[in-house]
Design a protein around this motif. Sequence first.
Motif, mmCIF file in Angstrom:
data_model
loop_
_atom_site.group_PDB
_atom_site.id
_atom_site.type_symbol
_atom_site.label_atom_id
_atom_site.label_comp_id
_atom_site.label_asym_id
_atom_site.label_seq_id
_atom_site.Cartn_x
_atom_site.Cartn_y
_atom_site.Cartn_z
ATOM 1 N N GLY A 141 -13.697 7.781 1.881
ATOM 2 C CA GLY A 141 -14.190 9.052 1.361
ATOM 3 C C GLY A 141 -13.057 9.981 0.979
ATOM 4 O O GLY A 141 -11.908 9.567 0.801
ATOM 5 N N ALA A 142 -13.383 11.265 0.867
ATOM 6 C CA ALA A 142 -12.398 12.241 0.399
ATOM 7 C C ALA A 142 -11.432 12.673 1.486
ATOM 8 O O ALA A 142 -10.317 13.104 1.188
ATOM 9 N N LYS A 143 -11.813 12.569 2.770
ATOM 10 C CA LYS A 143 -10.990 13.103 3.841
ATOM 11 C C LYS A 143 -10.207 12.044 4.605
ATOM 12 O O LYS A 143 -9.260 12.372 5.313
ATOM 13 N N PHE A 144 -10.587 10.786 4.498
ATOM 14 C CA PHE A 144 -9.916 9.730 5.241
ATOM 15 C C PHE A 144 -9.492 8.620 4.295
ATOM 16 O O PHE A 144 -10.094 8.431 3.227
ATOM 17 N N PHE A 145 -8.460 7.880 4.704
ATOM 18 C CA PHE A 145 -8.008 6.746 3.896
ATOM 19 C C PHE A 145 -8.307 5.461 4.659
ATOM 20 O O PHE A 145 -7.853 5.275 5.784
ATOM 21 N N ASP A 146 -9.110 4.596 4.057
ATOM 22 C CA ASP A 146 -9.481 3.329 4.689
ATOM 23 C C ASP A 146 -9.485 2.245 3.614
ATOM 24 O O ASP A 146 -10.523 1.918 3.035
ATOM 25 N N TYR A 147 -8.290 1.700 3.335
ATOM 26 C CA TYR A 147 -8.179 0.658 2.317
ATOM 27 C C TYR A 147 -8.571 -0.675 2.951
ATOM 28 O O TYR A 147 -7.910 -1.169 3.868
ATOM 29 N N THR A 148 -9.668 -1.256 2.455
ATOM 30 C CA THR A 148 -10.142 -2.502 3.024
ATOM 31 C C THR A 148 -10.982 -3.227 1.982
ATOM 32 O O THR A 148 -10.999 -2.845 0.808
ATOM 33 N N ALA A 149 -11.678 -4.283 2.399
ATOM 34 C CA ALA A 149 -12.497 -5.075 1.483
ATOM 35 C C ALA A 149 -13.821 -5.401 2.144
ATOM 36 O O ALA A 149 -13.910 -5.547 3.369
ATOM 37 N N HIS A 150 -14.846 -5.516 1.314
ATOM 38 C CA HIS A 150 -16.185 -5.842 1.806
ATOM 39 C C HIS A 150 -16.812 -6.905 0.907
ATOM 40 O O HIS A 150 -16.467 -7.039 -0.260
ATOM 41 N N GLY A 151 -17.763 -7.644 1.474
ATOM 42 C CA GLY A 151 -18.489 -8.630 0.698
ATOM 43 C C GLY A 151 -18.616 -9.954 1.431
ATOM 44 O O GLY A 151 -18.097 -10.141 2.542
ATOM 45 N N ASP A 152 -19.303 -10.897 0.804
ATOM 46 C CA ASP A 152 -19.554 -12.193 1.425
ATOM 47 C C ASP A 152 -18.261 -12.950 1.707
ATOM 48 O O ASP A 152 -18.170 -13.669 2.712
ATOM 49 N N THR A 153 -17.274 -12.800 0.838
ATOM 50 C CA THR A 153 -15.986 -13.466 1.071
ATOM 51 C C THR A 153 -15.368 -13.024 2.388
ATOM 52 O O THR A 153 -14.844 -13.845 3.159
ATOM 53 N N ILE A 154 -15.448 -11.737 2.669
ATOM 54 C CA ILE A 154 -14.871 -11.194 3.904
ATOM 55 C C ILE A 154 -15.664 -11.685 5.112
ATOM 56 O O ILE A 154 -15.091 -12.092 6.129
ATOM 57 N N ASN A 155 -17.008 -11.657 4.996
ATOM 58 C CA ASN A 155 -17.846 -12.123 6.100
ATOM 59 C C ASN A 155 -17.601 -13.596 6.403
ATOM 60 O O ASN A 155 -17.591 -14.015 7.573
ATOM 61 N N THR A 156 -17.398 -14.387 5.352
ATOM 62 C CA THR A 156 -17.174 -15.825 5.542
ATOM 63 C C THR A 156 -15.875 -16.078 6.304
ATOM 64 O O THR A 156 -15.822 -16.913 7.210
ATOM 65 N N ALA A 157 -14.813 -15.354 5.952
ATOM 66 C CA ALA A 157 -13.544 -15.523 6.669
ATOM 67 C C ALA A 157 -13.709 -15.168 8.136
ATOM 68 O O ALA A 157 -13.180 -15.858 9.024
ATOM 69 N N SER A 158 -14.474 -14.099 8.408
ATOM 70 C CA SER A 158 -14.707 -13.694 9.788
ATOM 71 C C SER A 158 -15.456 -14.776 10.559
ATOM 72 O O SER A 158 -15.141 -15.081 11.718
ATOM 73 N N ARG A 159 -16.444 -15.383 9.921
ATOM 74 C CA ARG A 159 -17.232 -16.422 10.603
ATOM 75 C C ARG A 159 -16.472 -17.730 10.732
ATOM 76 O O ARG A 159 -16.698 -18.490 11.681
ATOM 77 N N LEU A 160 -15.563 -17.998 9.812
ATOM 78 C CA LEU A 160 -14.686 -19.167 9.976
ATOM 79 C C LEU A 160 -13.773 -18.979 11.183
ATOM 80 O O LEU A 160 -13.466 -19.934 11.904
ATOM 81 N N GLN A 161 -13.331 -17.745 11.385
ATOM 82 C CA GLN A 161 -12.527 -17.458 12.575
ATOM 83 C C GLN A 161 -13.337 -17.748 13.833
ATOM 84 O O GLN A 161 -12.851 -18.382 14.772
ATOM 85 N N THR A 162 -14.596 -17.316 13.845
ATOM 86 C CA THR A 162 -15.458 -17.551 15.002
ATOM 87 C C THR A 162 -15.745 -19.032 15.189
ATOM 88 O O THR A 162 -15.877 -19.517 16.327
ATOM 89 N N ALA A 163 -15.828 -19.788 14.084
ATOM 90 C CA ALA A 163 -16.135 -21.221 14.159
ATOM 91 C C ALA A 163 -15.090 -21.987 14.957
ATOM 92 O O ALA A 163 -15.397 -23.030 15.555
ATOM 93 N N ASN A 164 -13.856 -21.489 14.988
ATOM 94 C CA ASN A 164 -12.810 -22.164 15.765
ATOM 95 C C ASN A 164 -13.215 -22.331 17.227
ATOM 96 O O ASN A 164 -12.838 -23.312 17.882
ATOM 97 N N LEU B 252 0.819 -1.201 0.000
ATOM 98 C CA LEU B 252 0.000 0.000 0.000
ATOM 99 C C LEU B 252 0.854 1.253 0.000
ATOM 100 O O LEU B 252 0.567 2.218 -0.718
ATOM 101 N N ALA B 253 1.907 1.261 0.800
ATOM 102 C CA ALA B 253 2.777 2.439 0.882
ATOM 103 C C ALA B 253 3.372 2.769 -0.474
ATOM 104 O O ALA B 253 3.439 3.937 -0.872
ATOM 105 N N SER B 254 3.825 1.758 -1.214
ATOM 106 C CA SER B 254 4.421 1.990 -2.537
ATOM 107 C C SER B 254 3.412 2.588 -3.498
ATOM 108 O O SER B 254 3.716 3.520 -4.247
ATOM 109 N N ARG B 255 2.189 2.067 -3.477
ATOM 110 C CA ARG B 255 1.178 2.584 -4.389
ATOM 111 C C ARG B 255 0.767 4.007 -4.018
ATOM 112 O O ARG B 255 0.583 4.859 -4.880
ATOM 113 N N LEU B 256 0.620 4.258 -2.737
ATOM 114 C CA LEU B 256 0.234 5.601 -2.307
ATOM 115 C C LEU B 256 1.331 6.611 -2.594
ATOM 116 O O LEU B 256 1.071 7.734 -3.013
ATOM 117 N N ALA B 257 2.587 6.213 -2.369
ATOM 118 C CA ALA B 257 3.708 7.125 -2.596
ATOM 119 C C ALA B 257 3.883 7.451 -4.068
ATOM 120 O O ALA B 257 4.336 8.535 -4.428
#
Length: 416
Positions: free
Chosen positions: A287-310, A154-159
């Motif tokens: 948005g225009a004032k903050f930087f929040d590089y992340t991901a959203h969607g069912d794939t992300i939710n599934t990984a989170s719930r797999l973590q909880t399944a442990n 991320l740093a390389s791309r932003l720079a």
Amino acid sequence: MTATILFVDDEPDLEALVLQKFRRQIREGTVSFVFARDGLEALQKIEAQPDVDMVVSDINMPRMDGLSLLAKLQEADDKKSTIIVSAYGDMSNIRTAMNRGAFDFLTKPIDFSDLEATIDKTIRHIEILREARRRQAEAERAHASLSRYFSPQLASRLASGGDGNGMEVHRRDVATIFTDVTSFTSLAENLAPEVLGKLLNEYTGGMTEIVFSHEGTVGKIIGDGIHILFNAPGDQPDHATRAVACAHALDGFAEEFKQRWRAAGVNFGATRIGVHTGPALVGNFGGAKFFDYTAHGDTINTASRLQTANKILGTRICVSESVAKAAENFRGRPVGDIVLRGRSEPLRAYEPLSEDAFSSPAIAQYSAAFAKLEAGDAGAMPAFAALVGEHADDPLAGFHLKRLLNGAKGVRMQLE
């Protein structure tokens, strides 16, 4: 810009002649001149005036000739653009000068119109180099600053700046990891602030270093939880393989960290890890004032719930079948077909294992018992019972035995 030019020549009349020929440029402030009689004096002048932009040097001089001076100039970090002056037809010296890094050459007797044109060309070259160095320095400063907060990718791309650097929201396939520490909230409520600060910074610092070593991107850190991405922002065709390797490394660090802090009297919990791969919306959601590089969607939710399944399964790492199939030389054992919260279709999950653990007799025994369970064989219960009897520390075998004792059939299960 005023270009400072160092003339190096032992001819006594040259200085007055150069000042006369360039009097207009000197008066306008476009050039200034410094003079030396040989190579040694030239080096002394450059040491005293490091802002010298270019050197115009004769070859034949006492003490240090022009070719030796050129070699010294090329050894310096701040290489000076150098014009070499040689007798007409002295091709051997000209070739040597060019091979040693001379920018251009002139022949004697000097044609001052040619000299002026060559100096103008060299000044343009210097300006281009200066701008390139300025841009590089700015990029390095930006990268150094951004690297304190973002992953190297991320740093390389932003720079680099500019449009189309992959920060805009778009859909792409990713492998994603979620981690969480058991009972961390209650631990945090009972720790002194200075102890909690040291513990959490050491933990997240060590975990993110592992992520970066696998060339992953930290999407978010919330308390003790870490969200990790692979194949974003840059392309990583082996993202599933990287994610599994990273999960193993994170687990190893977290277990060592837990034991070390428990020995110091702090009851740090186990780290649970979930891994999934699939399409997601990735980019800057700040948005225009903050930087929040992340991901959203069912794939992300599934990984989170797999973590909880442990937590229910008794495992520390749980990965989806899509990860197990995509990762190269995946080693692991099936958990079962689990229906995660918010989903209607079951998902086959696996516990990834090290090479040694995967090759152990206990895992072969587990695989045989699981096959019986999957086939609806009545021998599944005694098979798991025997496994638990021999390996009481195997939580997954104990989980399946408990399910069978409670009347469960098959490998499909609903997890809340």
